[in-house]
Design an enzyme around this catalytic site. Structure first.
Site, short mmCIF file in Angstrom:
data_model
loop_
_atom_site.label_atom_id
_atom_site.label_comp_id
_atom_site.label_asym_id
_atom_site.label_seq_id
_atom_site.Cartn_x
_atom_site.Cartn_y
_atom_site.Cartn_z
N ASP A 161 1.52 5.51 -1.05
CA ASP A 161 2.72 6.34 -0.87
C ASP A 161 2.82 7.47 -1.89
O ASP A 161 3.92 7.92 -2.24
CB ASP A 161 4.00 5.48 -0.93
CG ASP A 161 3.98 4.38 0.11
OD1 ASP A 161 3.44 4.61 1.20
OD2 ASP A 161 4.50 3.28 -0.18
N LYS A 214 0.07 11.29 0.29
CA LYS A 214 -1.24 11.67 0.86
C LYS A 214 -1.07 12.49 2.14
O LYS A 214 -1.78 13.46 2.37
CB LYS A 214 -2.07 10.40 1.14
CG LYS A 214 -2.43 9.63 -0.13
CD LYS A 214 -3.17 8.35 0.18
CE LYS A 214 -2.35 7.31 0.90
NZ LYS A 214 -1.26 6.71 0.10
N GLY A 267 1.55 4.56 6.14
CA GLY A 267 2.62 5.40 6.68
C GLY A 267 2.54 6.73 5.96
O GLY A 267 2.87 6.80 4.78
N HIS A 268 2.06 7.76 6.62
CA HIS A 268 1.83 9.05 5.98
C HIS A 268 2.80 10.07 6.56
O HIS A 268 2.82 10.32 7.76
CB HIS A 268 0.37 9.49 6.21
CG HIS A 268 -0.62 8.58 5.54
ND1 HIS A 268 -1.98 8.73 5.65
CD2 HIS A 268 -0.42 7.50 4.73
CE1 HIS A 268 -2.57 7.77 4.94
NE2 HIS A 268 -1.66 7.02 4.39
N THR A 275 2.48 -5.71 5.10
CA THR A 275 3.23 -4.95 6.10
C THR A 275 3.29 -5.70 7.43
O THR A 275 3.87 -5.19 8.39
CB THR A 275 2.56 -3.58 6.33
OG1 THR A 275 1.23 -3.82 6.80
CG2 THR A 275 2.52 -2.75 5.07
N ARG A 325 -17.78 -12.33 10.21
CA ARG A 325 -18.79 -12.03 11.24
C ARG A 325 -18.40 -12.47 12.64
O ARG A 325 -19.25 -12.71 13.48
CB ARG A 325 -20.17 -12.62 10.86
CG ARG A 325 -20.72 -11.99 9.59
CD ARG A 325 -21.83 -12.77 9.00
NE ARG A 325 -21.36 -14.09 8.60
CZ ARG A 325 -22.10 -14.98 7.97
NH1 ARG A 325 -23.36 -14.72 7.71
NH2 ARG A 325 -21.60 -16.15 7.64
N GLN A 353 -3.39 3.71 1.62
CA GLN A 353 -3.04 2.87 0.47
C GLN A 353 -3.43 3.58 -0.83
O GLN A 353 -3.38 4.79 -0.88
CB GLN A 353 -3.70 1.48 0.58
CG GLN A 353 -3.13 0.60 1.69
CD GLN A 353 -3.69 0.91 3.07
OE1 GLN A 353 -4.89 0.93 3.26
NE2 GLN A 353 -2.82 1.12 4.04
N ALA A 375 7.51 4.05 4.50
CA ALA A 375 7.36 4.83 5.74
C ALA A 375 6.92 3.94 6.90
O ALA A 375 7.05 4.32 8.06
CB ALA A 375 6.36 5.97 5.52
N GLY A 405 10.10 0.43 5.98
CA GLY A 405 11.46 0.76 5.56
C GLY A 405 11.92 0.00 4.32
O GLY A 405 13.05 0.15 3.87
P1 GDP Z 1 1.64 8.58 1.73
O1 GDP Z 1 1.62 7.19 2.27
O2 GDP Z 1 0.81 8.70 0.49
O3 GDP Z 1 1.28 9.61 2.76
O4 GDP Z 1 3.14 8.86 1.29
P2 GDP Z 1 4.46 8.51 2.13
O5 GDP Z 1 4.59 9.46 3.25
O6 GDP Z 1 4.52 7.06 2.45
O7 GDP Z 1 5.59 8.73 1.03
C1 GDP Z 1 5.75 9.95 0.38
C2 GDP Z 1 7.18 10.43 0.62
O8 GDP Z 1 7.47 11.46 -0.29
C3 GDP Z 1 7.37 11.02 1.98
O9 GDP Z 1 8.70 10.78 2.38
C4 GDP Z 1 7.14 12.50 1.77
O10 GDP Z 1 7.81 13.31 2.71
C5 GDP Z 1 7.74 12.68 0.40
N1 GDP Z 1 7.13 13.71 -0.45
C6 GDP Z 1 5.83 14.09 -0.53
N2 GDP Z 1 5.66 14.99 -1.53
C7 GDP Z 1 6.89 15.17 -2.07
C8 GDP Z 1 7.36 15.95 -3.18
O11 GDP Z 1 6.62 16.65 -3.87
N3 GDP Z 1 8.70 15.86 -3.44
C9 GDP Z 1 9.55 15.09 -2.73
N4 GDP Z 1 10.82 15.07 -3.08
N5 GDP Z 1 9.14 14.35 -1.69
C10 GDP Z 1 7.82 14.38 -1.39
P1 IMO Z 2 0.00 4.22 2.54
O1 IMO Z 2 -1.28 4.65 3.19
C1 IMO Z 2 2.06 1.28 0.07
C2 IMO Z 2 0.85 -2.88 0.53
C3 IMO Z 2 1.83 -3.87 1.12
C4 IMO Z 2 1.41 -5.14 0.40
C5 IMO Z 2 -0.11 -5.00 0.32
C6 IMO Z 2 -0.86 -5.72 1.41
O2 IMO Z 2 1.23 4.65 3.26
O3 IMO Z 2 0.00 4.59 1.09
P2 IMO Z 2 -1.27 -5.20 3.98
O4 IMO Z 2 -0.30 -5.04 5.11
O5 IMO Z 2 -2.12 -4.01 3.74
O6 IMO Z 2 -2.08 -6.46 4.07
O7 IMO Z 2 -0.32 -5.40 2.67
O8 IMO Z 2 -0.37 -3.61 0.40
N1 IMO Z 2 0.56 -1.69 1.36
C7 IMO Z 2 1.01 -0.46 1.08
N2 IMO Z 2 1.83 -0.03 0.10
N3 IMO Z 2 1.53 2.17 0.94
C8 IMO Z 2 0.67 1.77 1.90
O9 IMO Z 2 0.00 2.62 2.68
C9 IMO Z 2 0.42 0.38 2.03
N4 IMO Z 2 -0.34 -0.36 2.88
C10 IMO Z 2 -0.25 -1.62 2.45
O10 IMO Z 2 3.16 -3.51 0.83
O11 IMO Z 2 1.90 -5.10 -0.92
MG MG Z 3 2.93 5.70 2.86
#
Ligand code: GDP
Ligand code: IMO
Ligand code: MG
Length: 416
Positions: free
Chosen positions: A13, A16, A40-41, A126, A140, A216, A291, A294
């Site tokens: 999170d 990315k 969740g991106h 998740t 396997r 992740q 994302a 929730g």
């Molecule tokens: P990811 O999983 O690495 O793609 O990140 P997520 O989308 O799960 O979480 C990042 C959150 O931060 C999202 O709600 C983005 O819209 C928000 N976000 C990303 N860059 C910025 C930033 O520079 N400032 C703020 N305030 N929000 C950001």
């Molecule tokens: P993005 O790509 C943050 C965490 C889960 C849990 C552990 C194992 O949005 O950054 P899983 O369902 O993968 O077996 O859960 O990893 N986790 C994440 N935390 N961002 C993610 O993806 C995650 N994907 C899995 O919360 O702790």
């Molecule tokens: Mg995410």
């Protein structure tokens, strides 16, 4: 640069999605190499928010091709749902998405096993069946996308899997019902499934630019993360090679993404975690809610020890710092620069959960900038305190910073 990798440097999170979308401008093909729809991106374009779980974030740029590499585990239903979501939101996906034929499939029983084992192991997954699908791969007996193109193979594998799993699950899952559903998936998915290792390597030969999208983060990596509180794949750079068929000598640049502070969702050690009101405040300002699920994210200070470790195992050429704007209200900002454990100061990350759980972080404190920076578009415009904070992050992690993000919007970025 003909191939660039973007990797989460913390616990996921990091932003990315947003950063991939920016780098995708200069790429031809965007590739996911691990994880599944546990990711969740988020990408925000003109105030419209898109959240992607499986399809690379490059899909929002019209002319780009997106590949789901075989290091990913794919839930066919989730994939089709995401395609539909994109179509409904006006994104033309036609002819732009490929799935590696070697990609392992998430099956209905994987979701059940995920939630059942959560009751015992409490990782805080998740619940998308990701871990159990990887277990079958390593054991396997996984079922791959290519098996959807050869139903005799699929039937045999499904039968054997259900037989083996019946020792634990009884007869909870019906062979005919799963077969019927996956026959339908096979019919729809066949146009997406191909030998993407060949496609990617020929694309490189033809001068195309590849961008690899990590899911992740490194501290959730199955090997390098805070095991067992990790995900089941290699989110770090090695996953690119095993998950796509691109060898290490074809990777030109490795970029780590980190927030200007830290978050983690799910269980597991988090040395610089902020508890109580202060953590709640950062959560609110940063809108730190998962994302995918929730769930509220745990928030804490930037952990330079963890980040330096992440930079070391990935070989980051540079960093992207996101969410700097979230710290704008703070009078002072702390950075974790060491861990104190049983009277000793540790300067390196530890693989011992007792140390990570039991240590007291050693903090350095810097003055905050106390002004809105969300409108900053060039480094010079940053208040001096923000410049100093960035410089300190770069020094402590021994990695230069390429880009700083000051808001969720595509445009809220500052190149260094
Ligand atoms: P990811 O999983 O690495 O793609 O990140 P997520 O989308 O799960 O979480 C990042 C959150 O931060 C999202 O709600 C983005 O819209 C928000 N976000 C990303 N860059 C910025 C930033 O520079 N400032 C703020 N305030 N929000 C950001
Ligand atoms: P993005 O790509 C943050 C965490 C889960 C849990 C552990 C194992 O949005 O950054 P899983 O369902 O993968 O077996 O859960 O990893 N986790 C994440 N935390 N961002 C993610 O993806 C995650 N994907 C899995 O919360 O702790
Ligand atoms: Mg995410």
């Amino acid at each position: 640069m003909s191939s660039t990798v973007i990797i989460g440097a913390q616990w996921g999170d990091e932003g990315k999605g947003k950063i991939i979308d920016i780098f995708a401008q200069e790429a031809d093909i965007i590739v996911r190499y691990q994880g599944g729809n546990n990711a969740g991106h988020t990408i925000v374009i003109d105030e419209k928010e898109f959240i992607l779980h499986l399809i690379p974030s490059g899909i929002l740029r019209e002319d780009k091709v997106c590949v789901i590499g075989h290091g990913v585990v794919l839930n066919p239903e989730a994939f089709l749902r995401e395609l539909e979501y994109l179509k409904v939101n006006g994104v033309n996906v036609s002819g732009r998405v490929y799935i590696s034929e070697m990609t392992h499939l998430i099956m209905p029983y994987h979701l059940y096993i995920d939630s059942a084992s959560e009751k015992e192991y409490k990782i805080g997954t998740t619940m998308r069946g990701v871990g159990p699908a990887y277990e079958d791969k390593i054991g396997r007996h996984g079922i791959r996308a290519i098996d959807l193109l050869n139903m005799d193979m699929f039937k045999e594998k499904l039968k054997r899997n259900l037989k083996m799993k019946s020792h634990v699950l009884g007869n909870m899952f019906d062979y005919d019902q799963i077969l019927e559903e996956y026959l339908m998936f096979g019919e729809i998915l066949k146009e997406y499934i191909k030998d993407t290792t060949l496609f990617l390597s020929e694309s490189l030969k033809n001068g195309k630019k590849l961008l690899f999208e990590g899911a992740q983060g490194t501290l959730l990596d199955i090997d390098y993360g805070t095991y067992p509180f990790v995900t089941s794949s290699n989110a770090s750079v090695g996953g690119v090679c095993t998950g796509t068929g691109i060898p290490p000598n074809k990777i030109d640049k490795i970029i780590g993404i980190t927030k200007a502070y830290s978050t983690r969702v799910g269980e597991g050690p988090f040395p610089t975690e902020l508890h109580g009101e202060f953590g709640e405040e950062v959560r609110k300002k940063g809108n730190e809610y998962g994302a995918t699920t929730g769930r509220p994210r745990r928030c804490g200070w930037f952990d330079a020890v963890a980040l330096r470790y992440s930079a070391r195992v990935n070989g980051f050429d540079s960093l992207v710092i996101t969410k700097l704007d979230v710290l704008s209200h703070l009078e002072t900002i702390k950075i974790g620069v060491g861990y104190k454990y049983k009277g000793q100061i540790l300067n390196e990350f530890s693989h011992d959960l007792n140390v990570l759980n039991g240590c007291e972080p050693v903090y350095e404190e810097l003055p905050g900038w106390m002004q809105d920076i969300s409108g900053v578009r060039s480094f010079d415009e940053f208040p001096q305190q923000a410049k100093d904070y960035l410089k300190r992050l770069s020094d402590l992690t021994e990695t230069k910073i390429d880009l700083v993000s000051v808001g969720a919007e595509r445009t809220q970025t500052v190149w260094m």
